[in-house]
Design a protein around this motif. Sequence first.
Motif, PDB file in Angstrom:
ATOM      1  N   TYR A  93       0.992  -0.459   8.273  1.00  0.00           N
ATOM      2  CA  TYR A  93       0.431   0.900   8.182  1.00  0.00           C
ATOM      3  C   TYR A  93      -0.280   1.100   6.844  1.00  0.00           C
ATOM      4  O   TYR A  93      -1.435   1.525   6.799  1.00  0.00           O
ATOM      5  N   ILE A 113      -0.929 -10.597   9.036  1.00  0.00           N
ATOM      6  CA  ILE A 113      -2.060  -9.676   9.262  1.00  0.00           C
ATOM      7  C   ILE A 113      -2.126  -8.657   8.124  1.00  0.00           C
ATOM      8  O   ILE A 113      -3.194  -8.391   7.561  1.00  0.00           O
ATOM      9  N   PHE A 173      -0.506   1.545  -2.464  1.00  0.00           N
ATOM     10  CA  PHE A 173      -0.392   1.102  -1.065  1.00  0.00           C
ATOM     11  C   PHE A 173      -0.159  -0.411  -0.992  1.00  0.00           C
ATOM     12  O   PHE A 173       0.649  -0.894  -0.203  1.00  0.00           O
ATOM     13  N   MET A 193      -5.120  -8.099   5.301  1.00  0.00           N
ATOM     14  CA  MET A 193      -5.788  -6.818   5.006  1.00  0.00           C
ATOM     15  C   MET A 193      -5.623  -6.446   3.538  1.00  0.00           C
ATOM     16  O   MET A 193      -6.552  -5.927   2.906  1.00  0.00           O
ATOM     17  N   HIS A 210       6.662   7.184   3.291  1.00  0.00           N
ATOM     18  CA  HIS A 210       5.919   6.322   2.357  1.00  0.00           C
ATOM     19  C   HIS A 210       4.975   7.099   1.435  1.00  0.00           C
ATOM     20  O   HIS A 210       4.559   6.584   0.407  1.00  0.00           O
ATOM     21  N   ILE A 244      -3.440  -0.967   6.465  1.00  0.00           N
ATOM     22  CA  ILE A 244      -4.597  -0.345   7.135  1.00  0.00           C
ATOM     23  C   ILE A 244      -5.061   0.868   6.341  1.00  0.00           C
ATOM     24  O   ILE A 244      -6.249   1.075   6.120  1.00  0.00           O
ATOM     25  N   ARG A 245      -4.100   1.638   5.877  1.00  0.00           N
ATOM     26  CA  ARG A 245      -4.408   2.856   5.118  1.00  0.00           C
ATOM     27  C   ARG A 245      -5.230   2.519   3.869  1.00  0.00           C
ATOM     28  O   ARG A 245      -6.135   3.255   3.486  1.00  0.00           O
ATOM     29  N   ALA A 246      -4.900   1.389   3.241  1.00  0.00           N
ATOM     30  CA  ALA A 246      -5.575   1.013   1.985  1.00  0.00           C
ATOM     31  C   ALA A 246      -7.042   0.643   2.199  1.00  0.00           C
ATOM     32  O   ALA A 246      -7.832   0.682   1.263  1.00  0.00           O
ATOM     33  N   LEU A 247      -7.410   0.321   3.442  1.00  0.00           N
ATOM     34  CA  LEU A 247      -8.774  -0.183   3.682  1.00  0.00           C
ATOM     35  C   LEU A 247      -9.849   0.830   3.308  1.00  0.00           C
ATOM     36  O   LEU A 247     -10.949   0.452   2.919  1.00  0.00           O
ATOM     37  N   THR A 296      -0.937  -8.977   5.140  1.00  0.00           N
ATOM     38  CA  THR A 296      -1.325  -9.656   3.899  1.00  0.00           C
ATOM     39  C   THR A 296      -2.830  -9.913   3.868  1.00  0.00           C
ATOM     40  O   THR A 296      -3.464  -9.768   2.814  1.00  0.00           O
TER      41      THR A 296
END
Lengths: 444, 466
Positions: free
Chosen positions: B253, B381, B270, B385, B196, B256-259, B383
């Motif tokens: 993944y 979930i 992302f 985030m 990714h 979460i990474r985008a947070l 979506t």
Amino acid sequence: MSLAQAALLTVVTAPGAVFIILASLWLLGWVPSERTLSRTTGLTFAVCVLGLCHLVWIFATTNVAAITLTFGNWFAVHEYRFPLVLMADRVVLPFLAMTVVLSGLIGQFSATYLHRESGFFRFFLLLHLFAFGSLLAFAAGSFDLLIGGWELVGITSVLLIAFFDQRPAPVENGLRVFGVYRACDIGLLLAVFTLHKWAGSASFAAGMPRLAGTQSTVVCLFLLLGAAGKAAQIPFSGWLPRAMEGPTPSSAIFYGAISIHAGAYLLLRAQPLLAETPAASICVIVIGAATAICGTLAGRASADAKTSLAFASLTQVGVIFGEIGFGWKSIAVAHILGHALVRTLQFLRAPSMLHDYHRMHSAIGGEVSRERTEDLLPEQVRVWLYRWAFDRGHLDTILDRWFIYPLLELSRLFSRLDSMGRFSVERRAKPSMPLRSPAEQGVE
Amino acid sequence: MAGTEWISGARSLDWIAIGAPWLAAAGLRALRGHARAVGFVAALVSVAASALRLLAAPRGESLYEALMLLFSCLTAGATLVLPKRDCDSGTVGGILFLLGATLLAYSSENLLVFLIGWVLSTIPFIMKSWLGARSWRPAASLWLSNLVLAGAIGLIYEAGHAFSIDTLSGRSPGGMLAFGLLVTALIFRKGISPAHAWVADAAESSPPIPTALLLNGHLGALLVAKLILPLFPRTAGNLFPVLSWLAMATALYVAIRALTENSPRRLLAFLALSQSACILAGLESRTPEGITGALVHWFVVTISTMGLFGILRLLEVRFGENLTASHYLGLAAHSPRLAVFFAVFGLALVGLPGTLSFCSQDLLIHGTLMSHPVTGVVLPIATAMNAVSIFRLFARLFLGRRRTGFTHAADALPRERWALAAGVLFVVLGGLFPNLIVAQRSAEADRIGATQTPRGPLGLISTRIK
């Protein structure tokens, strides 16, 4: 379409139509004056009140159980259907009345309160969208449609918390509230999915679908998750004091009156299911009672007027949850109405509360007695309770420590994993300087 | 006779839709002037040809025609939104070249033609002197996907002695090896975890609007709908859930990474990746709701992410390329309309009621949960985030104290405003009247679903497709 159905449609859609018209005009470059805006708002809610009066008249003079307006399916794929049904019955009507009357009042109050505020237009735009979302959620004939209104209430709530965006705190708090809303809305989505799967429909216009014991419990618990998030019940209560960053009129209507009671309305709708599932009813009662206790304690340790009012709201909504859990539907509806009206008034008076107190003190010739119930407790217990209440039941701390921080840590770990092997073919200087204007950067 | 005339007429329209942008791209290399006008006119010709093709297509068989029209419109919009700074003959030529290649892949009914379209669409992004990224990962991933797909098609030809998709349909030519290679090509092209990372790298170091077009071609999802499902129904029935889990894992993944991501371009990449992974999960769900949701979401993700990348680029041109989500920039005070467009596209991406994505997400989540009752919960979930991340990005870019350094920063220019307003209108009107789009996609979902067989040992439920 009968007159009653037309009235129902008008009540629900009028604020939405005004929102769309105002937003479109703004995009085309026209910004209405404050006077035009406040008059438009007044007119919109006056029309809604007229429609509502007609509905009340119908219910008062006839034995009709519910007025239903069906537009068929919004969309359908094979057996899966999204019914577009509006419904007003004797549970819905008080909620519609509360929303229309209080939104109209808040509109008139805000015309003066927010006079010459830079976000005046934005506030009124969001007020219309919020009213539309609330009315749609309350008049929805199915949980599918209810989610639509529910989400609109959530997003307008967040945008109004971040209304004073010149300071970072309101925006940060808005983001936090948005996160809690979205997390809890997953419960509502799952409830709708399970209803479709087990009952074939999430519509309640013709009565709640019948489900077997365990299925009913699962659906009720998912609904409870959604309701608890919107009503700031334990363990999600931490967002409510943060939401007080918004303008006072929006705090009044959202967290004193309508949005805070949306969770209770959801449970009232699911009451037939709740009544059949003692486990879920007990959960509702326990959560409501715990929230009421936490709310009253935290409210007593709050230093500012709006936060104490927010916790007072929380306490009452906790009690309302308990009433719904016990199956006292009519008491809960009456409690919601009374609480919404009183709390809205208190919120609207909050900015002038000190002035009110001074007037009261001069009238009675001194301060009001400072004796409080908690003074009866032993000193050690009082100190412990004070610390607990001061940190608002440690709810935010727990949520941060056990959920948010680990999630952010995981995100950082993923970031480190992703950056392994990430190098540029041509080295590129990472811009680290603060944002500058194009003129300063020397570009056209 | 009428059938033959229709096919030859459709072919002519295809060649007009594909040929016009390629001719214009070649012309731009020679002329080097009026890039925007040439690009816009060429894209309009593609729009007209694709629209005629769509109008003539039989009901329930118009997915690829609709996608051709969507991508042509998107390219026409991109040429309007493209800031003056980026509007050189190289960039516009690259966009037009990409348009022709993507339309070729959409319209192909032949493996070799599909491969040519697939490979050509990557060429501008592999060549560093054209639109290529500075990082090595995008070029490597695109190269790998090209090579692996070529290998798979070679194997299929070797086993089936034909390139026609219709002829090879249902025959599982090349067996497990060809299937595995096709899935590998899909993973590299679509950016499915663990491959990714190239998507964010490409978004960060390539020109953002052409890169958004590359990502929104969704050739990975096309590979599933056009080749994998029709050619390998039985193998797909047994092994596709694995890909579905990978897609859902990717969605979670990258969500979460985008947070904690502070680079707006990477963050948008992302979000786009997470939402487009949902499309793949929906296509695999084997329920009419899931497949229809995926097809509708395809449209929503394409338009929304294109709009978001376009607005971000406009902001970069106006306020400097060092935009960050680490602090509040207060740009709404300077560009209120861009802020509103950004908010609508952002919320449309994550399922705001009143936009088309509310319906697509509803169907997608329903279908995926039906198919994967446990793992399907990952989609709502992810979506949720993504919604938090897009709101954070909006807040950091647009809210905050008004900056004093900018005196002449413009809000959306008329040409930008019209292009962005068209996108907003599509997602909003589509959200208010979704049945027009959902009914069309539902008929196509039935056609795609009809190629799928009941699930094998790795599947969790039997198919509900009738």
